[in-house]
Write a protein that holds these residues in place. Structure first.
Motif, PDB file in Angstrom:
ATOM      1  N   THR A 264       0.827  -1.207   0.000  1.00 27.14           N
ATOM      2  CA  THR A 264       0.000   0.000   0.000  1.00 27.14           C
ATOM      3  C   THR A 264       0.859   1.254   0.000  1.00 27.14           C
ATOM      4  O   THR A 264       0.551   2.229  -0.707  1.00 27.14           O
ATOM      5  CB  THR A 264      -0.934   0.006   1.230  1.00 27.14           C
ATOM      6  OG1 THR A 264      -1.747  -1.170   1.221  1.00 27.14           O
ATOM      7  CG2 THR A 264      -1.838   1.226   1.224  1.00 27.14           C
ATOM      8  N   MET A 265       1.938   1.254   0.774  1.00 28.56           N
ATOM      9  CA  MET A 265       2.817   2.423   0.825  1.00 28.56           C
ATOM     10  C   MET A 265       3.456   2.692  -0.537  1.00 28.56           C
ATOM     11  O   MET A 265       3.490   3.837  -1.002  1.00 28.56           O
ATOM     12  CB  MET A 265       3.904   2.205   1.888  1.00 28.56           C
ATOM     13  CG  MET A 265       3.375   2.182   3.310  1.00 28.56           C
ATOM     14  SD  MET A 265       4.649   1.744   4.527  1.00 28.56           S
ATOM     15  CE  MET A 265       5.783   3.113   4.339  1.00 28.56           C
TER      16      MET A 265
ATOM     17  N   THR B 178       2.347   1.606  -3.491  1.00 31.00           N
ATOM     18  CA  THR B 178       1.287   1.923  -4.438  1.00 31.00           C
ATOM     19  C   THR B 178       0.765   3.339  -4.245  1.00 31.00           C
ATOM     20  O   THR B 178       0.391   4.014  -5.216  1.00 31.00           O
ATOM     21  CB  THR B 178       0.125   0.922  -4.295  1.00 31.00           C
ATOM     22  OG1 THR B 178       0.632  -0.408  -4.422  1.00 31.00           O
ATOM     23  CG2 THR B 178      -0.931   1.140  -5.356  1.00 31.00           C
ATOM     24  N   PHE B 179       0.769   3.814  -3.009  1.00 33.16           N
ATOM     25  CA  PHE B 179       0.325   5.181  -2.699  1.00 33.16           C
ATOM     26  C   PHE B 179       1.134   6.203  -3.485  1.00 33.16           C
ATOM     27  O   PHE B 179       0.586   7.030  -4.225  1.00 33.16           O
ATOM     28  CB  PHE B 179       0.452   5.424  -1.196  1.00 33.16           C
ATOM     29  CG  PHE B 179       0.147   6.838  -0.770  1.00 33.16           C
ATOM     30  CD1 PHE B 179      -1.161   7.233  -0.546  1.00 33.16           C
ATOM     31  CD2 PHE B 179       1.163   7.761  -0.593  1.00 33.16           C
ATOM     32  CE1 PHE B 179      -1.444   8.535  -0.158  1.00 33.16           C
ATOM     33  CE2 PHE B 179       0.887   9.063  -0.203  1.00 33.16           C
ATOM     34  CZ  PHE B 179      -0.424   9.459   0.020  1.00 33.16           C
TER      35      PHE B 179
ATOM     36  N   MET C 199      -5.604   2.629  -6.621  1.00 39.26           N
ATOM     37  CA  MET C 199      -4.953   3.855  -6.174  1.00 39.26           C
ATOM     38  C   MET C 199      -4.792   4.838  -7.324  1.00 39.26           C
ATOM     39  O   MET C 199      -5.058   6.043  -7.189  1.00 39.26           O
ATOM     40  CB  MET C 199      -3.569   3.510  -5.583  1.00 39.26           C
ATOM     41  CG  MET C 199      -2.846   4.690  -4.936  1.00 39.26           C
ATOM     42  SD  MET C 199      -3.656   5.244  -3.425  1.00 39.26           S
ATOM     43  CE  MET C 199      -4.002   6.944  -3.829  1.00 39.26           C
TER      44      MET C 199
ATOM     45  N   ILE D 196      -7.760  10.533  -2.485  1.00 43.81           N
ATOM     46  CA  ILE D 196      -6.541   9.736  -2.334  1.00 43.81           C
ATOM     47  C   ILE D 196      -6.644   8.826  -1.113  1.00 43.81           C
ATOM     48  O   ILE D 196      -6.214   7.664  -1.147  1.00 43.81           O
ATOM     49  CB  ILE D 196      -5.314  10.663  -2.241  1.00 43.81           C
ATOM     50  CG1 ILE D 196      -5.045  11.303  -3.610  1.00 43.81           C
ATOM     51  CG2 ILE D 196      -4.087   9.897  -1.761  1.00 43.81           C
ATOM     52  CD1 ILE D 196      -3.942  12.329  -3.609  1.00 43.81           C
ATOM     53  N   LEU D 197      -7.212   9.336  -0.033  1.00 46.48           N
ATOM     54  CA  LEU D 197      -7.380   8.517   1.177  1.00 46.48           C
ATOM     55  C   LEU D 197      -8.328   7.350   0.907  1.00 46.48           C
ATOM     56  O   LEU D 197      -8.079   6.219   1.342  1.00 46.48           O
ATOM     57  CB  LEU D 197      -7.906   9.373   2.321  1.00 46.48           C
ATOM     58  CG  LEU D 197      -8.044   8.680   3.684  1.00 46.48           C
ATOM     59  CD1 LEU D 197      -6.724   8.063   4.129  1.00 46.48           C
ATOM     60  CD2 LEU D 197      -8.545   9.661   4.741  1.00 46.48           C
TER      61      LEU D 197
ATOM     62  N   THR E  17      -6.458   4.824  -1.003  1.00 49.41           N
ATOM     63  CA  THR E  17      -5.495   4.124  -0.139  1.00 49.41           C
ATOM     64  C   THR E  17      -6.168   3.004   0.650  1.00 49.41           C
ATOM     65  O   THR E  17      -5.625   1.902   0.770  1.00 49.41           O
ATOM     66  CB  THR E  17      -4.833   5.118   0.838  1.00 49.41           C
ATOM     67  OG1 THR E  17      -4.222   6.180   0.094  1.00 49.41           O
ATOM     68  CG2 THR E  17      -3.772   4.426   1.683  1.00 49.41           C
TER      69      THR E  17
ATOM     70  N   THR F 123      -7.005   0.236  -1.733  1.00 45.51           N
ATOM     71  CA  THR F 123      -5.754  -0.432  -2.109  1.00 45.51           C
ATOM     72  C   THR F 123      -5.312  -1.411  -1.027  1.00 45.51           C
ATOM     73  O   THR F 123      -4.923  -2.554  -1.315  1.00 45.51           O
ATOM     74  CB  THR F 123      -4.648   0.614  -2.353  1.00 45.51           C
ATOM     75  OG1 THR F 123      -5.028   1.447  -3.458  1.00 45.51           O
ATOM     76  CG2 THR F 123      -3.316  -0.051  -2.664  1.00 45.51           C
TER      77      THR F 123
END
Length: 228
Positions: free
Chosen positions: A19-20, A22-23, A103, A145-146, A149, A152
């Motif tokens: 996730t980090m 991909t963010f 994402m 975006i949140l 996330t 994702t």
């Protein structure tokens, strides 16, 4: 039979770094696609969205072609002593690939819906592109975006098909919660499988609940801005 909780920690150790990565990757590529000319932008949009509609086993097969011992990338990595297939890293790569479109599309939609007048005002005030991005674009895009996330993370946490293809189902190494469910059902251990199913339902429920909470706050903020 004693409960083995390693699939939970393996799932988190896969989903969190995936996730980090991909963010940041999703935001960066979304901005690049938006700024590209129309034909290129449409083509790139199709390419980056493709993992979302492809069967996970197809994604896993393509990853094997890339990272397998005789793969396009894997051959070089094996020559320097780095193995990807059937490792935790392979599970993270699979999670990144299958969750990336969520994402990317969330970030892209959030940036495209922004008021261009605010960005133009920032330029008029002499702000640089980086300053405009951090001071104007990111705060405006933050809710979208949140949301991306959270989706994702949920997708990375529940990935099964691609992970099985490239990382396998190795206990205490690559066996995530979906893998544990599959394995225990195959063994007839339905009680243990039920525990993992219930845990994943609870995690998914609270993530969706949190996502709805964000959307409600976003709508309330929009109404407040209109009425004020």
């Amino acid at each position: 039979m004693e409960m083995n909780w390693s699939p939970l920690w393996i799932s988190l150790s896969v989903a969190i770094p995936a996730t980090m990565i991909t963010f940041f990757l999703g935001i960066f590529i979304a901005k690049k696609v938006i700024s590209a000319n129309a034909p290129v932008s449409k083509l790139l949009d199709v390419i980056f969205t493709l993992p979302l509609v492809l069967p996970p086993t197809v994604v896993g097969f393509l990853l094997l072609i890339l990272f397998g011992k005789n793969g396009l990338i894997g051959r070089f990595l094996y020559s320097v002593g780095i193995q990807i297939v059937f490792t935790r890293l392979a599970a993270i790569i699979a999670a990144i690939v299958v969750s990336f479109p969520l994402m990317y599309r969330s970030a892209k939609a959030a940036f495209e819906q922004q008021d261009g007048n605010l960005i133009q005002a920032g330029r008029t005030l002499g702000l640089t592109k980086i300053q405009i991005f951090w001071r104007i674009e990111m705060p405006l895009a933050a809710p979208g975006i949140l949301s991306g996330t959270i989706l994702t993370f949920a997708r990375a946490l529940g990935e099964f098909g691609a992970t099985l293809m490239i990382a396998g189902n190795i206990p205490k190494i690559t066996q995530t919660m979906p893998m544990a469910i599959y394995m225990n059902i195959q063994r007839g251990e339905t009680k243990i499988a039920s525990v993992w199913v219930l845990l994943m339902i609870m995690l998914s429920f609270f993530m969706i609940l949190f996502l709805n909470f964000i959307n409600i706050k976003k709508e309330e903020k929009g109404i407040h801005n209109i009425t004020s």
